[in-house]
Design a protein around this motif. Structure first.
Motif, short mmCIF file in Angstrom:
data_model
loop_
_atom_site.label_atom_id
_atom_site.label_comp_id
_atom_site.label_asym_id
_atom_site.label_seq_id
_atom_site.Cartn_x
_atom_site.Cartn_y
_atom_site.Cartn_z
N ASP A 189 0.81 -1.22 0.00
CA ASP A 189 0.00 0.00 0.00
C ASP A 189 0.84 1.27 0.00
O ASP A 189 0.30 2.37 -0.13
CB ASP A 189 -0.92 0.02 1.23
CG ASP A 189 -1.95 -1.08 1.20
OD1 ASP A 189 -2.38 -1.45 0.08
OD2 ASP A 189 -2.30 -1.60 2.28
N ASP A 190 2.15 1.12 0.15
CA ASP A 190 3.02 2.30 0.23
C ASP A 190 3.40 2.82 -1.15
O ASP A 190 3.61 2.06 -2.09
CB ASP A 190 4.28 1.98 1.03
CG ASP A 190 4.06 2.06 2.53
OD1 ASP A 190 3.58 3.11 2.98
OD2 ASP A 190 4.35 1.08 3.22
N ARG A 191 3.50 4.15 -1.20
CA ARG A 191 3.98 4.86 -2.39
C ARG A 191 5.15 5.72 -1.92
O ARG A 191 4.96 6.65 -1.12
CB ARG A 191 2.87 5.70 -3.01
CG ARG A 191 1.71 4.84 -3.53
CD ARG A 191 0.51 5.67 -3.96
NE ARG A 191 -0.10 6.38 -2.82
CZ ARG A 191 -0.96 5.84 -1.97
NH1 ARG A 191 -1.29 4.56 -2.08
NH2 ARG A 191 -1.47 6.55 -0.98
N ILE A 192 6.35 5.39 -2.41
CA ILE A 192 7.58 5.99 -1.90
C ILE A 192 8.03 7.12 -2.81
O ILE A 192 8.31 6.90 -3.99
CB ILE A 192 8.71 4.95 -1.81
CG1 ILE A 192 8.26 3.75 -0.96
CG2 ILE A 192 9.98 5.57 -1.23
CD1 ILE A 192 9.21 2.56 -1.07
N ALA A 239 1.88 10.17 -2.19
CA ALA A 239 2.91 9.37 -1.55
C ALA A 239 2.62 9.17 -0.07
O ALA A 239 2.10 10.05 0.61
CB ALA A 239 4.27 10.03 -1.73
N THR A 240 2.99 7.98 0.42
CA THR A 240 2.85 7.69 1.85
C THR A 240 4.19 7.76 2.58
O THR A 240 4.22 7.90 3.80
CB THR A 240 2.27 6.28 2.05
OG1 THR A 240 3.16 5.31 1.45
CG2 THR A 240 0.90 6.17 1.40
N ARG A 241 5.30 7.65 1.81
CA ARG A 241 6.64 7.74 2.40
C ARG A 241 7.47 8.75 1.63
O ARG A 241 7.43 8.78 0.40
CB ARG A 241 7.36 6.39 2.38
CG ARG A 241 6.86 5.39 3.40
CD ARG A 241 7.84 4.24 3.58
NE ARG A 241 7.39 3.33 4.63
CZ ARG A 241 8.15 2.42 5.22
NH1 ARG A 241 9.43 2.30 4.86
NH2 ARG A 241 7.68 1.64 6.16
N LEU A 242 8.24 9.53 2.38
CA LEU A 242 9.18 10.49 1.81
C LEU A 242 10.58 10.10 2.26
O LEU A 242 10.83 9.97 3.46
CB LEU A 242 8.83 11.90 2.27
CG LEU A 242 9.85 13.02 1.99
CD1 LEU A 242 10.09 13.17 0.49
CD2 LEU A 242 9.36 14.34 2.58
N VAL A 243 11.49 9.91 1.30
CA VAL A 243 12.87 9.55 1.60
C VAL A 243 13.77 10.67 1.10
O VAL A 243 13.79 10.99 -0.09
CB VAL A 243 13.26 8.23 0.91
CG1 VAL A 243 14.73 7.91 1.14
CG2 VAL A 243 12.38 7.09 1.43
N ALA A 244 14.51 11.30 2.02
CA ALA A 244 15.34 12.45 1.64
C ALA A 244 16.44 12.66 2.66
O ALA A 244 16.40 12.12 3.78
CB ALA A 244 14.49 13.71 1.53
N PHE A 245 17.42 13.47 2.28
CA PHE A 245 18.51 13.81 3.17
C PHE A 245 18.14 15.03 4.01
O PHE A 245 17.22 15.79 3.66
CB PHE A 245 19.78 14.07 2.37
CG PHE A 245 20.29 12.86 1.68
CD1 PHE A 245 20.78 11.79 2.40
CD2 PHE A 245 20.28 12.77 0.30
CE1 PHE A 245 21.26 10.65 1.76
CE2 PHE A 245 20.75 11.64 -0.35
CZ PHE A 245 21.24 10.57 0.39
N PRO A 246 18.82 15.26 5.12
CA PRO A 246 18.48 16.37 6.02
C PRO A 246 18.38 17.72 5.33
O PRO A 246 17.51 18.53 5.67
CB PRO A 246 19.61 16.34 7.05
CG PRO A 246 19.99 14.90 7.12
CD PRO A 246 19.88 14.40 5.71
N ALA A 247 19.24 18.00 4.35
CA ALA A 247 19.22 19.31 3.69
C ALA A 247 17.88 19.60 3.04
O ALA A 247 17.43 20.75 3.00
CB ALA A 247 20.35 19.38 2.66
#
Length: 480
Positions: A189-192, A239-247
């Motif tokens: 069910d996740d959309r990244i 989207a259900t998940r967000l993947v990113a760096f701190p900046a």
């Protein structure tokens, strides 16, 4: 290899999820069955190129896209070994990788500056979309042999001057994805929405194979990741998940968007320290918790903080055994790399007799949650005196007109160790004013022997200072 792990795992996963959306970017979308077909067709093209009687070594040097994913899977299906080079690497780093690792082919964007590492661009029938395949130049130096079970290679950031090539077995790469999915509750069910480069451990471990194992969909963005691009992609994909760096989280917080996060349940950060004020501010603004995650390039994902609160980095993931001791953090993981292909013995020296990898990080476990406190080996020895470069950089940042600073060990004109600092400054700030500031704050032996003033600190794709590029700045004759 007939017994290769990753092609078998991918074949099963892509067949199981059929018509579900697998991967998208701004230019298109592929379902799982379509992705499998595209990858197989491209693999047939790669299989036509021969490599000295050995497995093909294929460098992937491009930004995130559907075509990147196709090229990665195609390389695996062709029985070749993908070498995932950071697209932020410049010609200098890329040429070292090509020579050190003995690449046969390079898959890249037509506009990429690859003149120093390729001999000719090869014809294709569009199997790789906008990406092209070039034959890598031959070097006089013999190339090192791969381990028999190596199926994918990734690189350290190059901060020591030469990107170390980490060999991973198929079992290790598969375990990294499976344990991440299990430990974080990733599901179909996740959309990244992924804004970290797929060549980096953050995205590679959390958003590539992990997504395909579970039947989730992976959504990629072209171009420089900005707050505007993030919001747009989140809205388009729900989207259900967000993947990113701190900046990037800092950028979002500065922009303060009022919408775009309605469907996001989880934001994931790693690769560099995330300031507590940013984490708290982002959650207040969007209602989305940022989940810290601790990983090491050589060992894969290690911990995860499931509640998104508190300053810790979470508990160990499945398949991870972590020990926080006075001498530093040691660990074993099912996703650990095998060695550095281009630095014999270096990786092995960091693994003790019990099979634990010494990370060089210091920290402690409190109620099962990991907290980092520093590094075990960051000191610079100048003339017998130990200097903490982080302390010096902090002092420089406090000087008028300074935007940022990095301090590190370098060689002086006589080849002896000295402390160098590269400082990003506002117009009008001088090296003399910085030295005066340091002298007023630090003992004389801690004042940098070499100073370079720049407009901006050069960084790699995860926002960390690129020490290799900083060292090259020391060759410039001004600002010292």
């Amino acid at each position: 290899m007939s017994d290769a792990v990753l092609p078998a795992v991918l074949t099963e996963a892509l067949a199981r999820h059929g018509d579900r959306v697998a991967v998208t970017d701004a230019d298109g979308s592929l379902g799982y069955a379509e992705l499998a077909d595209r990858a197989r067709t491209a693999a047939d093209r790669l299989a036509r190129y021969h490599a000295r009687g050995e497995r093909l070594r294929v460098g992937l040097y491009a930004t995130n896209s559907v075509e990147y994913v196709v090229a990665y899977l195609a390389t695996l299906y062709a029985g070749a070994v993908p070498f995932l080079a950071d697209s932020a690497f410049g010609p200098f780093e890329l040429s070292r990788i090509a020579e050190d690792c003995g690449l046969d082919l390079l898959i890249h964007a037509p506009s990429a500056d690859v003149r120093s590492v390729v001999d000719e661009m090869l014809d294709d029938d569009g199997e790789f979309g906008y990406l092209v395949v070039s034959r890598a130049r031959r070097y006089d130096t013999p190339r090192p042999e791969l381990l028999a079970d190596t199926e994918v290679c990734r690189f350290t950031s190059g901060s020591t001057g030469r990107p170390n090539c980490i060999e991973f077995s198929g079992a290790a790469a598969s375990a990294a994805a499976a344990n991440w999915a299990k430990g974080t509750g990733l599901s179909a069910d996740d959309r990244i929405a992924c804004f970290a480069a797929l060549s980096n451990g953050l995205a590679f471990n959390t958003s590539l194979l992990a997504a395909f194992l579970t039947g989730a969909s992976l959504h990629l963005s072209h171009g420089l990741p900005t707050a505007t691009r993030v919001v747009r992609l989140l809205e388009i994909t729900a989207a259900t998940r967000l993947v990113a760096f701190p900046a990037l989280y800092e950028s979002i917080l500065r922009r303060s968007p009022e919408e775009g996060f309605a469907t996001v349940r989880t934001a994931i950060s790693s690769g560099a320290p995330l300031r507590e004020t940013v984490r708290e501010g982002f959650t207040r603004l969007t209602g989305v918790p940022i989940h810290n995650y601790y990983g090491v390039a050589e060992t894969g994902p290690l911990t995860y903080a499931p509640d998104g609160t508190g300053s810790g980095l979470g508990a160990p993931l499945p398949g991870v055994r972590l020990l926080a001791e006075e001498q530093g953090i040691r660990l074993r993981s099912e996703s650990m790399g095998s060695r550095y292909l281009n630095a014999p013995g270096v990786f092995e020296r960091r693994v003790d007799d019990e099979g634990y990898y010494r990370t060089g990080d210091q920290g402690h476990l409190t109620d099962g949650t990991l907290h980092l406190t520093g590094r075990t080996s960051r000191m610079v020895n100048v003339g017998g005196r130990k200097i903490d470069p982080i302390e010096v950089a902090d002092v420089l940042r406090g000087a008028p007109g300074v935007l940022d600073a990095v301090a590190f060990e370098a060689g002086n004109q006589h080849g002896e160790p000295t402390l160098a600092a590269v400082v990003a400054v506002e117009t009008g700030t001088t090296a003399q004013s910085l030295r005066t500031h340091c002298v007023a704050t630090l003992p004389p032996y801690k004042v940098p022997g070499i100073l370079r003033l720049v407009d901006r600190i050069p960084a790699n794709s995860i926002g960390k200072p690129s020490i290799e590029r900083l060292r090259r700045l020391l060759d410039t004759p001004h600002g010292n």
